[in-house]
Design an enzyme around this catalytic site. Sequence first.
Site, PDB file in Angstrom:
ATOM      1  N   GLN A 261       0.821  -1.214   0.000  1.00 50.44           N
ATOM      2  CA  GLN A 261       0.000   0.000   0.000  1.00 50.44           C
ATOM      3  C   GLN A 261       0.855   1.264   0.000  1.00 50.44           C
ATOM      4  OE1 GLN A 261      -2.683  -0.345   3.345  1.00 50.44           O
ATOM      5  NE2 GLN A 261      -3.828  -2.038   2.440  1.00 50.44           N
ATOM      6  N   GLY A 266      -2.861   1.107  -6.412  1.00 50.29           N
ATOM      7  CA  GLY A 266      -4.312   1.210  -6.560  1.00 50.29           C
ATOM      8  C   GLY A 266      -4.710   1.958  -7.810  1.00 50.29           C
ATOM      9  N   GLU A 288     -19.296   1.756  -4.883  1.00 49.96           N
ATOM     10  CA  GLU A 288     -20.163   1.484  -3.733  1.00 49.96           C
ATOM     11  C   GLU A 288     -19.514   1.965  -2.439  1.00 49.96           C
ATOM     12  OE1 GLU A 288     -22.188  -2.371  -1.448  1.00 49.96           O
ATOM     13  OE2 GLU A 288     -21.198  -2.595  -3.382  1.00 49.96           O
TER      14      GLU A 288
END
Length: 462
Positions: A261, A266, A288
């Site tokens: 991360q 991403g 969502e």
Amino acid sequence: MVQKQHSAGDPTAEPKKRRRVGFFKADAGIEANQCIKIYMVSSKEQVGALDGFCIDPVDLNDFFEEDGKIYGYDGLKITIWISSVSFNAYADVTYKSTCDGGKGITDLKSSLQRIFADTLVESKDAFLQSFSSENHLIRSIISTGEILQLNASDGQIGDSNSRLVEEVSDLKVVRMVIGKTDAGHVYSHLIPLVLLLIDGSNPIDVTDPGWELFVLIQEKNGEPGDIQHRLLGFTAVYRFYHYPDKTRLRLSQILILPPYQHKGYGRHLVEAVNNVAISEDVYDLTVEEPLSNFQHVRTCVDIKRLLEFDPIQDAISSAVSSLKKGKLEKKIHVPRLLPPSTAVDVVRKILKINRTQFLQCWEVLVYLGLSSEDKCMEDYVTIISNRVKADILGKDSECGRKQMIEVPSKYDPEMSFVIFRSGIEGSIQVDENQINQKEQLQELIDERLSEIKLIAQKLRPA
């Protein structure tokens, strides 16, 4: 011979022996988060090493009893290792003793299996062996998927200021459709990480063909002639029908594994999904309940696309010019910072950015056209503040409206109230709850302005 009886009041009577009563110490239990450590390891040498990658913080309390505690153990310590090669897990459980202190003794095995299910390996030797026996698991699973072309975009737009060490050529995104590939198999290995690391998530239905997985893979040279495939993260996307002849995509889960991360990975998943949405001409792409960290990356990606999208550049320039004219204080109602409907439509049709997301991006696009020295910056802050207030309190929050409050009365309580018009200075004393609400609202406004400035700082041309 008659034995002499002593009365209760007889001072010569021998004292009766008192029965001692012992009390068990109530078992207060221990929170799972306080006695469990989880490490992600990529080799058997890292198992048990003190410098392994610890996954922290992880909220484990929901998996243990109703109050998130473990009962019946003294000196309990649980160390869990998760393999980034096979995604199996092994739990090393140690404790001094067990004792039922009134709450029973927690069944650790069943509790851990609620998280890790079949990926939990009972034997440490079997877990260590899996690093070699299942070395090519990921390569085998993704072989049934479709390799997507990655954008060779430069720069870092994640949550840190570091740049990717690895070249894009080392990375690839593999698209896997449920029912047509081994997507269900790879996802079943990732479910424990979904439960632990994605807030409020439930596993997707691996029998529903509407689901697709986008898996980010990094290729690494292993032994001579051997290429290792490392899974860095994934996103789960659902395909909906949109009347009359379109589909729309909804990104429901996205996870970059903890060791990888804050390195910009991403972004590649987001760009890959965007490319599929455009190439297949879906109606739009939604997300969502995006968390703030992901929303930041998503907005950075979309802003970069919008800055290079010619059809809306005139609309951005017009909005900036209008704001620079000032005179906001002379207007009775503060206007919303909205793009023209034609811009909303063309962005959705071509870039597949839905209206809600485009409105978030629009505020940043206008800010990028301003300078901190511009006199209109105060007007810009006012517009953003009013927009946040309207979203939280309703459209009428910017102007005075009637409100009702209850007041003490010795008569009928149900008939005791006062109606007043809010928004008029000095009309009524604001109570403590309203003060707290104002403070919380101001925090939301400050957070939004800070987010806009942070994104602009990353994307503003040097």
